[in-house]
Design an enzyme around this catalytic site. Structure first.
Site, PDB file in Angstrom:
ATOM      1  N   SER A   1      -7.139  -2.712  -3.803  1.00 34.11           N
ATOM      2  CA  SER A   1      -5.324  -2.438  -4.302  1.00 34.11           C
ATOM      3  C   SER A   1      -4.467  -3.289  -4.326  1.00 34.11           C
ATOM      4  O   SER A   1      -3.431  -2.883  -4.305  1.00 34.11           O
ATOM      5  CB  SER A   1      -5.411  -0.836  -2.550  1.00 34.11           C
ATOM      6  OG  SER A   1      -5.187  -1.626  -1.741  1.00 34.11           O
TER       7      SER A   1
ATOM      8  N   ASP B   1       3.645   0.130   2.646  1.00 31.70           N
ATOM      9  CA  ASP B   1       3.032   1.259   3.777  1.00 31.70           C
ATOM     10  C   ASP B   1       2.355   0.441   4.310  1.00 31.70           C
ATOM     11  O   ASP B   1       2.136  -0.914   4.935  1.00 31.70           O
ATOM     12  CB  ASP B   1       1.846   2.121   2.673  1.00 31.70           C
ATOM     13  CG  ASP B   1       0.577   1.419   1.936  1.00 31.70           C
ATOM     14  OD1 ASP B   1       0.430  -0.203   2.189  1.00 31.70           O
ATOM     15  OD2 ASP B   1       0.206   1.456   1.192  1.00 31.70           O
TER      16      ASP B   1
ATOM     17  N   HIS C   1      -0.277  -2.764   2.704  1.00 34.92           N
ATOM     18  CA  HIS C   1      -0.222  -2.957   1.608  1.00 34.92           C
ATOM     19  C   HIS C   1       1.317  -3.666   1.449  1.00 34.92           C
ATOM     20  O   HIS C   1       2.508  -3.078   1.413  1.00 34.92           O
ATOM     21  CB  HIS C   1       0.389  -1.787  -0.057  1.00 34.92           C
ATOM     22  CG  HIS C   1      -1.340  -1.425  -0.033  1.00 34.92           C
ATOM     23  ND1 HIS C   1      -1.267  -0.196   0.172  1.00 34.92           N
ATOM     24  CD2 HIS C   1      -2.588  -1.561  -0.034  1.00 34.92           C
ATOM     25  CE1 HIS C   1      -2.784   0.201  -0.107  1.00 34.92           C
ATOM     26  NE2 HIS C   1      -3.392  -0.223  -0.648  1.00 34.92           N
TER      27      HIS C   1
END
Length: 363
Positions: free
Chosen positions: A37, A320, A323
């Protein structure tokens, strides 16, 4: 306080000295991205998974402010590196790459993906590293069709930059979740790191056999310092046991780079020390809070949909619970491309890697 202030002004100095789009032709003709991600730019959007970022407030600072699937407020490392390399566009995700686009590169990264096939499986579907390599082989077939044959395709790939940033989910969404995955019950941190590196090594050999000759491997950052891990341990300081486990993986990855460079003298692999680069966040507990309001249930730690994020996104290091913000990505990527310290990259940074003479593919 003095230490925090010094680090804060270091951040400002780095940001002011970050390069923007490079004029002229790109430094490499093509650029391929594998990972999770931290690099995903849309491959998870249509997957049956909770690990996706194709909703607001993700992407609030990206172009027209609409979410694209990037797990941050703006650009991620793959995007910023494309700019530093001189591309006038971002590399498309495999999910939407088509026609001659693939000649300049493809992004295969997938949120929640790991080196192990099972990492992140409790979140739903993901394109783990083995599947990313399968997708790359499909791309090679497409390039061969465009250029006439497989030999021409691999000569083309010899000139490309390949980056691989993976392994975080093998810890966050595997080894550090003993209530779901058995790995921590079966292996010591050292044994687990060894097993991961052995599997990773096989994948990298496949990448080499498929034509990769300039490969940057991103080590793992200080996972013990991310908001999710600190919340889980109910602490405001970095989780030492987690960081110790990460360091064992990184140490073995750096040794693997030496092995690969010895065994494949016609290629060049380099290690990007994200642990050292991310160490800037460790003393700054005030910045270890997420910029967006995060979910308390699945997908726990990701942004609450449609909630307005913090306004001072330029001083937050996390968007968040997992990340980085764009500003943190910019700092880290600039150091990966053009090392600020000798510890940032081994044996060379990405700027020097792409300057290496191209290797001609031997049938």
């Amino acid at each position: 306080m003095a230490c925090s202030a010094k680090i804060f002004f270091t951040i400002i100095f780095l940001v002011l000295n970050i390069k923007t789009l490079v004029e002229g032709a790109p430094q490499v003709p093509c650029y391929f991205i594998f990972g999770d991600s931290l690099l995903d730019n849309g491959n998870n959007n249509e997957l049956n998974t909770t690990a996706k970022a194709n909703y607001s407030p993700y992407g609030v600072d990206f172009r027209d402010g609409r979410p694209t699937g990037r797990f941050t407020n703006g650009r991620n490392t793959a995007d910023i590196l494309a700019e530093l390399l001189g591309f006038d566009h971002y590399i498309p995700p495999f999910a939407s790459a088509k026609d001659s686009d693939i000649l300049e590169g493809v992004n295969y990264a997938s949120g929640s993906a790991g080196i192990r096939n099972d990492s992140g499986s409790h979140l739903g579907d993901r394109i783990y590293l083995g599947r990313q390599l399968e997708n790359h082989q499909a791309t090679i077939s497409g390039i061969a069709n465009l250029l006439g044959n497989t030999t021409s395709a691999k000569k083309h790939l010899n000139k490309c930059l390949f980056i691989v940033g993976i392994g975080s989910n093998d810890y966050i969404n595997n080894y550090l979740l003993p209530e779901i995955y058995p790995s921590s019950h079966l292996c010591t941190p050292n044994q687990y790191a060894t097993a991961l590196i052995d599997q990773y090594s096989q994948h990298l050999r496949t990448l080499y056999e498929d034509g990769a000759r300039k490969v940057a491997l991103f080590g793992l950052g200080q996972i013990g310092c991310i908001p999710a891990e600190m919340k889980k341990h109910n602490t405001r300081i970095c989780v030492g046991s987690t960081n110790n486990a990460i360091q064992q993986f990184n140490s073995k990855l750096k040794s693997l780079v030496d092995d690969l460079n010895t065994n494949f003298p016609d290629a060049k692999f380099t290690y990007i020390n994200m642990y050292s680069i991310s160490s800037i966040i460790a003393p700054l507990s005030v910045f270890n809070r997420p910029c967006c309001k995060v979910l308390e249930t699945m997908p726990e730690g990701q942004c609450v949909p449609a909630e307005t994020p913090c306004s001072l996104r330029g001083i937050y290091l996390f968007y968040d619970d997992f990340h980085p913000t764009e500003i943190a990505n910019r700092i880290a990527t600039n150091r990966a491309y053009n090392a600020l310290l000798s510890s940032d990259a081994y044996p060379m940074d990405i700027r020097h890697l792409v300057m290496k003479n191209n290797i001609v593919y031997d049938e």
